[in-house]
Scaffold this motif. Structure first.
Motif, PDB file in Angstrom:
ATOM      1  N   SER A 119       3.346  80.551  72.454  1.00 25.97           N
ATOM      2  CA  SER A 119       2.650  80.382  71.175  1.00 25.97           C
ATOM      3  C   SER A 119       3.559  79.763  70.112  1.00 25.97           C
ATOM      4  O   SER A 119       3.077  79.159  69.141  1.00 25.97           O
ATOM      5  N   PHE A 120       4.874  79.887  70.291  1.00 33.48           N
ATOM      6  CA  PHE A 120       5.803  79.345  69.292  1.00 33.48           C
ATOM      7  C   PHE A 120       5.885  77.825  69.346  1.00 33.48           C
ATOM      8  O   PHE A 120       6.434  77.204  68.424  1.00 33.48           O
ATOM      9  N   TYR A 121       5.320  77.191  70.397  1.00 36.57           N
ATOM     10  CA  TYR A 121       5.257  75.732  70.420  1.00 36.57           C
ATOM     11  C   TYR A 121       4.349  75.206  69.309  1.00 36.57           C
ATOM     12  O   TYR A 121       4.456  74.034  68.921  1.00 36.57           O
ATOM     13  N   ALA A 122       3.465  76.057  68.787  1.00 42.46           N
ATOM     14  CA  ALA A 122       2.591  75.640  67.685  1.00 42.46           C
ATOM     15  C   ALA A 122       3.369  75.453  66.394  1.00 42.46           C
ATOM     16  O   ALA A 122       2.864  74.838  65.444  1.00 42.46           O
ATOM     17  N   ARG A 123       4.587  76.016  66.321  1.00 38.61           N
ATOM     18  CA  ARG A 123       5.491  75.886  65.173  1.00 38.61           C
ATOM     19  C   ARG A 123       4.886  76.432  63.875  1.00 38.61           C
ATOM     20  O   ARG A 123       5.211  75.984  62.784  1.00 38.61           O
ATOM     21  N   LEU A 258      18.057  75.261  74.625  1.00 38.80           N
ATOM     22  CA  LEU A 258      18.209  74.452  73.425  1.00 38.80           C
ATOM     23  C   LEU A 258      17.016  73.514  73.239  1.00 38.80           C
ATOM     24  O   LEU A 258      16.461  73.400  72.137  1.00 38.80           O
ATOM     25  N   ALA A 259      16.611  72.846  74.301  1.00 41.64           N
ATOM     26  CA  ALA A 259      15.482  71.916  74.217  1.00 41.64           C
ATOM     27  C   ALA A 259      14.221  72.618  73.744  1.00 41.64           C
ATOM     28  O   ALA A 259      13.458  72.093  72.919  1.00 41.64           O
ATOM     29  N   HIS A 260      13.992  73.821  74.252  1.00 46.37           N
ATOM     30  CA  HIS A 260      12.747  74.513  73.916  1.00 46.37           C
ATOM     31  C   HIS A 260      12.799  75.165  72.540  1.00 46.37           C
ATOM     32  O   HIS A 260      11.750  75.314  71.888  1.00 46.37           O
ATOM     33  N   LEU A 261      13.979  75.513  72.075  1.00 46.85           N
ATOM     34  CA  LEU A 261      14.094  75.944  70.682  1.00 46.85           C
ATOM     35  C   LEU A 261      13.718  74.782  69.758  1.00 46.85           C
ATOM     36  O   LEU A 261      13.038  74.977  68.742  1.00 46.85           O
ATOM     37  N   TYR A 262      14.130  73.581  70.126  1.00 45.22           N
ATOM     38  CA  TYR A 262      13.757  72.386  69.366  1.00 45.22           C
ATOM     39  C   TYR A 262      12.242  72.179  69.409  1.00 45.22           C
ATOM     40  O   TYR A 262      11.608  71.911  68.379  1.00 45.22           O
ATOM     41  N   PHE A 263      11.648  72.314  70.592  1.00 45.78           N
ATOM     42  CA  PHE A 263      10.190  72.163  70.715  1.00 45.78           C
ATOM     43  C   PHE A 263       9.443  73.206  69.876  1.00 45.78           C
ATOM     44  O   PHE A 263       8.323  72.961  69.428  1.00 45.78           O
ATOM     45  N   CYS A 264      10.056  74.370  69.698  1.00 44.69           N
ATOM     46  CA  CYS A 264       9.420  75.446  68.926  1.00 44.69           C
ATOM     47  C   CYS A 264       9.663  75.301  67.426  1.00 44.69           C
ATOM     48  O   CYS A 264       9.288  76.200  66.652  1.00 44.69           O
ATOM     49  N   GLY A 265      10.279  74.203  67.018  1.00 42.85           N
ATOM     50  CA  GLY A 265      10.405  73.906  65.603  1.00 42.85           C
ATOM     51  C   GLY A 265      11.764  74.163  64.993  1.00 42.85           C
ATOM     52  O   GLY A 265      11.951  73.971  63.785  1.00 42.85           O
ATOM     53  N   MET A 266      12.740  74.561  65.805  1.00 41.68           N
ATOM     54  CA  MET A 266      14.064  74.822  65.268  1.00 41.68           C
ATOM     55  C   MET A 266      14.865  73.528  65.186  1.00 41.68           C
ATOM     56  O   MET A 266      14.866  72.721  66.122  1.00 41.68           O
ATOM     57  N   ASP A 267      15.526  73.336  64.073  1.00 41.17           N
ATOM     58  CA  ASP A 267      16.395  72.182  63.903  1.00 41.17           C
ATOM     59  C   ASP A 267      17.482  72.182  64.986  1.00 41.17           C
ATOM     60  O   ASP A 267      17.978  73.233  65.383  1.00 41.17           O
ATOM     61  N   ALA A 271      19.697  75.282  66.202  1.00 37.71           N
ATOM     62  CA  ALA A 271      19.592  75.809  67.561  1.00 37.71           C
ATOM     63  C   ALA A 271      20.983  75.981  68.172  1.00 37.71           C
ATOM     64  O   ALA A 271      21.277  77.012  68.800  1.00 37.71           O
ATOM     65  N   PHE A 272      21.840  74.975  68.005  1.00 36.34           N
ATOM     66  CA  PHE A 272      23.222  75.088  68.471  1.00 36.34           C
ATOM     67  C   PHE A 272      23.916  76.279  67.825  1.00 36.34           C
ATOM     68  O   PHE A 272      24.629  77.045  68.484  1.00 36.34           O
ATOM     69  N   SER A 273      23.713  76.437  66.530  1.00 34.39           N
ATOM     70  CA  SER A 273      24.359  77.529  65.799  1.00 34.39           C
ATOM     71  C   SER A 273      23.922  78.886  66.335  1.00 34.39           C
ATOM     72  O   SER A 273      24.737  79.810  66.494  1.00 34.39           O
ATOM     73  N   ASN A 274      22.631  79.033  66.629  1.00 28.79           N
ATOM     74  CA  ASN A 274      22.122  80.289  67.187  1.00 28.79           C
ATOM     75  C   ASN A 274      22.736  80.588  68.542  1.00 28.79           C
ATOM     76  O   ASN A 274      23.093  81.727  68.843  1.00 28.79           O
TER      77      ASN A 274
END
Length: 328
Positions: A119-123, A258-267, A271-274
């Protein structure tokens, strides 16, 4: 046994034969447990409890025309067994209750009604910080424990890796591969033609990275660490579906994440920082490269996601990924 939700008597007979039903227990129902891509999965309810039955068939359940090794069931069962003693890992995995090698069928603890993180892909909202910390902590501990306590089982998982290699590093980058990208989103085929298929040095880069994916290593990976494998339940956060597991390079798991954090709306930078904060040190260059390929294969390959990206946003993501891959 060929698992079928409509054949309750066959399920009852199989479970009885394998001593999985108590004398006073009655099997009441079987229903699909989610819409997984790879396997046929049922929630079987009895008069006393419910369990998950998960069978690997010689094809991908969602795409029956794609052959897939049934050995993936044994690999997943071995993963559960190897991780069982590892504190910080086993608590976030469902328990394996039984495995039938001849039927390629696992009986797994039912975690109850829950939802994955798709559901987080909806951002519309961010992945909760505490959930992300738990997931990255799980991954760190899995990787660390597997290096300190090498598993007895062989986790090459070669057949599954070759299948994954083809669909991640090769097929999406083949001009004229026959995929109807406009069937996924109008304008996507034209975007592919002016980006990934116009850059002749891209496919050699992805194939070279694919060789790193196929190389054996000393770290047990989940192998498919993305929101579809992260489950939210009333009991907490769990990680499921480790059938793509193998011993390789930790950066692959982290790159997929990392890729999917980006898809979920994270810069990208956030994402790297997390990952740095909750996982620790890692090969950031390799992680970024694997993430870039994951972005491109999810945009232009078979395994599509319920993304909320416009064509313009997909172009931005595509250029980001291509620039990363061609930068070294």
């Amino acid at each position: 046994m060929h698992l079928d939700q409509h054949q309750l008597s066959a399920i009852t007979s199989w479970m009885t034969q394998h001593d999985l039903v108590a004398p006073e227990e009655t099997i009441l129902s079987a229903e699909k447990a989610g819409e997984g891509n790879m396997n046929y999965t049922l929630r079987v309810k009895t008069s006393l409890r419910s369990v998950i039955l998960k069978q690997a068939r010689p094809y991908v359940e969602k795409y029956p025309s794609i052959a897939a090794p049934v050995e993936r069931a044994a690999m997943e069962a071995a993963f559960f067994s190897a991780a069982a003693p590892w504190e910080g890992v086993e608590a976030m995995l469902p328990k394996l209750l039984y495995f039938s090698p001849e039927d390629h069928l696992q009986v797994i603890e039912d975690l109850g009604e829950g939802a994955d993180f798709s559901s987080f892909y909806a951002r519309k909202e961010a992945i909760p910080a505490a959930d992300l910390a738990s997931l990255l902590g799980f991954l760190h501990t899995l990787h660390q424990q597997s290096r300190k306590n090498p598993p007895v089982d062989n986790f090459q998982n070669r057949a599954m890796r070759e299948l994954n290699h083809f669909h991640i590093f090769d097929f999406p980058f083949q001009p004229g591969n026959g995929l109807n990208l406009d069937g996924n989103q109008p304008g996507l085929q034209a975007l592919a033609e002016r980006t990934i298929f116009r850059e002749p040095s891209l496919r050699p880069k992805t194939l070279k990275l694919g060789k790193r994916y196929l190389a054996d290593g000393d770290t047990l990976l989940h192998g498919d660490f993305f929101p579809g494998s992260w489950l939210r339940t009333s009991r907490g956060i769990f990680v499921i579906d480790p059938e793509f597991c193998f011993q390789g390079e930790a950066a692959f798991d982290l790159g997929v994440c990392l890729a999917h954090l980006y898809f979920c709306g994270m810069d990208w930078t956030a994402a790297f920082s997390n990952i740095r904060t909750h996982y620790g040190s890692f090969d950031e260059s390799a992680c970024a490269d694997f993430a870039a390929v994951e972005i491109l294969r999810r945009l232009y390959g078979v395994a599509q996601l319920p993304l909320s990206f416009s064509i313009e946003e997909k172009e931005i993501a595509t250029i980001l990924a291509i620039n990363q891959l061609l930068s070294n």
